[in-house]
Design a protein around this motif. Structure first.
Motif, PDB file in Angstrom:
ATOM      1  N   ARG A   1     -28.359  67.923  -4.999  1.00  0.00           N
ATOM      2  CA  ARG A   1     -28.705  68.445  -6.328  1.00  0.00           C
ATOM      3  C   ARG A   1     -30.176  68.836  -6.391  1.00  0.00           C
ATOM      4  O   ARG A   1     -30.532  69.888  -6.955  1.00  0.00           O
ATOM      5  N   GLN A   2     -31.023  68.001  -5.818  1.00  0.00           N
ATOM      6  CA  GLN A   2     -32.459  68.300  -5.822  1.00  0.00           C
ATOM      7  C   GLN A   2     -32.772  69.592  -5.089  1.00  0.00           C
ATOM      8  O   GLN A   2     -33.656  70.356  -5.492  1.00  0.00           O
ATOM      9  N   GLU A   3     -32.047  69.849  -4.016  1.00  0.00           N
ATOM     10  CA  GLU A   3     -32.286  71.047  -3.219  1.00  0.00           C
ATOM     11  C   GLU A   3     -31.493  72.250  -3.708  1.00  0.00           C
ATOM     12  O   GLU A   3     -31.559  73.325  -3.111  1.00  0.00           O
ATOM     13  N   ASN A   4     -30.739  72.044  -4.798  1.00  0.00           N
ATOM     14  CA  ASN A   4     -29.968  73.132  -5.412  1.00  0.00           C
ATOM     15  C   ASN A   4     -29.048  73.812  -4.399  1.00  0.00           C
ATOM     16  O   ASN A   4     -28.960  75.039  -4.327  1.00  0.00           O
ATOM     17  N   LEU A   5     -28.344  73.008  -3.623  1.00  0.00           N
ATOM     18  CA  LEU A   5     -27.421  73.537  -2.633  1.00  0.00           C
ATOM     19  C   LEU A   5     -26.193  74.132  -3.325  1.00  0.00           C
ATOM     20  O   LEU A   5     -25.873  73.783  -4.467  1.00  0.00           O
ATOM     21  N   PRO A   6     -25.478  75.041  -2.663  1.00  0.00           N
ATOM     22  CA  PRO A   6     -24.289  75.649  -3.271  1.00  0.00           C
ATOM     23  C   PRO A   6     -23.297  74.580  -3.736  1.00  0.00           C
ATOM     24  O   PRO A   6     -23.065  73.599  -3.024  1.00  0.00           O
ATOM     25  N   PRO A   7     -22.704  74.757  -4.910  1.00  0.00           N
ATOM     26  CA  PRO A   7     -21.841  73.717  -5.489  1.00  0.00           C
ATOM     27  C   PRO A   7     -20.511  73.540  -4.765  1.00  0.00           C
ATOM     28  O   PRO A   7     -19.860  72.505  -4.949  1.00  0.00           O
TER      29      PRO A   7
END
Length: 500
Positions: free
Chosen positions: A437-443
């Motif tokens: 979540r912190q790295e905003n990875l693909p959901p």
């Protein structure tokens, strides 16, 4: 918490020449051994680079069939066990993530059919010997304190087992007590302090007849004794034998210390392998080898507490070529070793890449004893007998298979495609849910496992139609309360597809 399992189906004999007792209804004996936290790569017949040489399981494979694409229904302990015994994904219950603890109430509803209750109706003698970890209803006093020496309700005996001898949950979770049927075996209960390292266990109550290092040998003696006794009876028997090993505390006895040439975890795996050997010997000695189907598997991937870095120094990887480990949505979390031997029916030295799930035991047992499952039983269980028998099948036995991680993340597998509804591992390996979540990875993540078994190349953008199709199927499986044909059933509570 994987555990390994061995399943035995004995076929009726035409004569007594093999030494097996003829069963009154012609149905086979069934013995199911489930190892705890043993990785796919820990069994040497599945890993050509394994530094742990599991001679008994390798011999079983030489005499039977190995499944290279078998999966536990969860990447952790309790939900896998629920799926094994009920043929239903555990996320359909109140348990949406994690595992139960020793004082949690029962997870299997009293009215739900289990493999044991199914077989009991067909005149089987049924026993559970080993690690339960599906909740027990302990009696409490007026102030809410657990009364450990009082009768226990809604345990194995209430779920179709004539006999139970075992422990409440994992061997590192208190209370540390042997339970026989519905009562603990000790009168005097003390407190044991916590330990650390590979021999880790938590502080808690302990019986005066309980020593952690003696648990696996004692359970094995009980299981072998049950086989010895029941093999001479007219009724068929079902033995569910969930091991507490090689889960923590990692406690190989002196006989196995240093034997693997790796670390103490490797030694403990060899101790588990020896348990398999003792069960095989019991079948031989009782003359029922030829009419017995043995299946060996594990409840999930290897735990990081085995010390992957230390094992790597010896050239060993418990996850083999797969990404992740126990708790993860990645293959290392739920792809498990699976061996089947049935000399009368299975071709020795055979191999299959058919996708199966540990929930498939229920439908397989129903097929063996000639029972049609009602719509409210085995909702996620498929009959794998055609594969075991080497029959040519026109299509996969499973439409698709659902995987589930420790934090409640889903994935769905159909053929070569695996769609993961989370941005990271959903478990304990990097990227953990928080880091993802912190790295905003693909959901979501889509992998082609034929071309990318390591799950490194996310193909969601290039394959939107596949993503849409698999997402729709996953939603259907949730809303229908089942993944097999039949009338819709209800799940308990809300089941979100994506984590917040």
């Amino acid at each position: 918490m994987k555990t390994l399992f061995i399943l035995f189906f004995s076929i009726p004999l035409l004569s007594a020449c093999s030494g097996g007792a003829s069963k009154i209804n012609g149905h086979p004996n069934i013995v199911y051994i489930l190892a705890d936290d043993m990785g796919y790569g820990d069994v040497s017949c599945f890993n050509e680079n394994s530094q742990i040489h599991t001679t008994h399981m390798d011999r079983l494979a030489d005499q039977g069939m190995i499944f290279t694409d078998a999966h536990s229904n969860s990447a952790v302990c309790t939900p896998t066990r629920y799926g094994v015994l009920t043929g239903r994904y555990a996320w359909r219950t109140r348990l949406k993530d994690g595992v139960l603890w020793s004082y949690d109430e029962h997870l299997i509803a009293p009215e739900r059919m289990t493999v044991a209750s199914l077989l009991k109706k067909k005149r089987y003698r049924t026993a559970c010997i080993g690690k339960w970890h599906l909740g027990l209803d302990w009696e409490k006093d007026e102030e809410g304190r657990t009364l450990l020496t009082r009768p226990i309700k809604n345990g194995p005996n209430a779920n179709g087992f004539d006999y139970f001898y075992g422990i409440t949950a994992s061997l590192d979770i208190p209370p540390y007590l042997y339970i026989e049927n519905d009562r603990v075996t000790t009168v005097n209960i003390d407190t044991v302090e916590a330990t650390s390292g590979k021999g880790f266990w938590r502080k808690g109550p302990i019986g005066d007849d309980f020593k952690h290092i003696e648990v696996l040998p004692r359970l094995t003696d009980k299981a072998v004794g049950f086989i010895n006794t029941q093999s001479k009876q007219a009724e068929p028997f079902f033995l569910y034998f969930p091991l507490p090993a090689p889960h923590t505390p990692i406690l190989p006895t002196n006989e196995f210390r240093g034997k693997s040439g790796t670390n103490t975890y490797g030694d403990f795996v060899l101790m588990v392998d020896d348990v398999v050997g003792q069960v095989m010997a019991a079948l031989d000695q009782n003359g029922i080898k030829d009419n017995t189907l043995i299946i060996v598997t594990s409840d999930n991937g290897c735990s990081p507490l085995a010390d992957y870095n230390e094992l790597a120094e010896f050239g060993h990887d418990p996850s083999y070529i797969f990404r992740g480990h126990k708790a993860d949505i990645f293959e290392g979390g739920h792809r498990v070793p699976f061996i089947a031997r049935w000399p009368a029916k299975i071709t020795a030295g055979s191999e299959t890449d058919e996708i199966i799930c540990l929930t498939d035991l229920m439908a397989t047992c129903a097929a063996i004893v000639g029972v049609d499952l009602p719509d409210n039983a085995g909702e996620d269980s498929y009959n794998m007998l055609p594969v075991l028998m080497g029959e040519k099948i026109a299509h996969p036995i499973r439409e698709a298979t659902v995987h589930h991680s420790v934090n409640g993340s889903f994935s769905i597998r159909q053929g070569k495609w695996k769609l993961e509804f989370c941005p990271g591992s959903g478990g304990w390996s990097p990227p953990t849910p928080e880091v993802a979540r912190q790295e905003n990875l693909p959901p979501i993540q889509l992998y082609n496992l034929v071309e990318d078994i390591g799950e490194t190349n996310n193909l969601t953008q290039q394959n939107q139609q596949i993503v849409e199709n698999l997402t729709a199927l996953m939603k259907k499986y949730i809303s229908d309360g089942r993944s097999t044909p039949g009338s819709a059933q209800k799940n308990e509570g809300e089941t979100p597809l994506m984590m917040d």
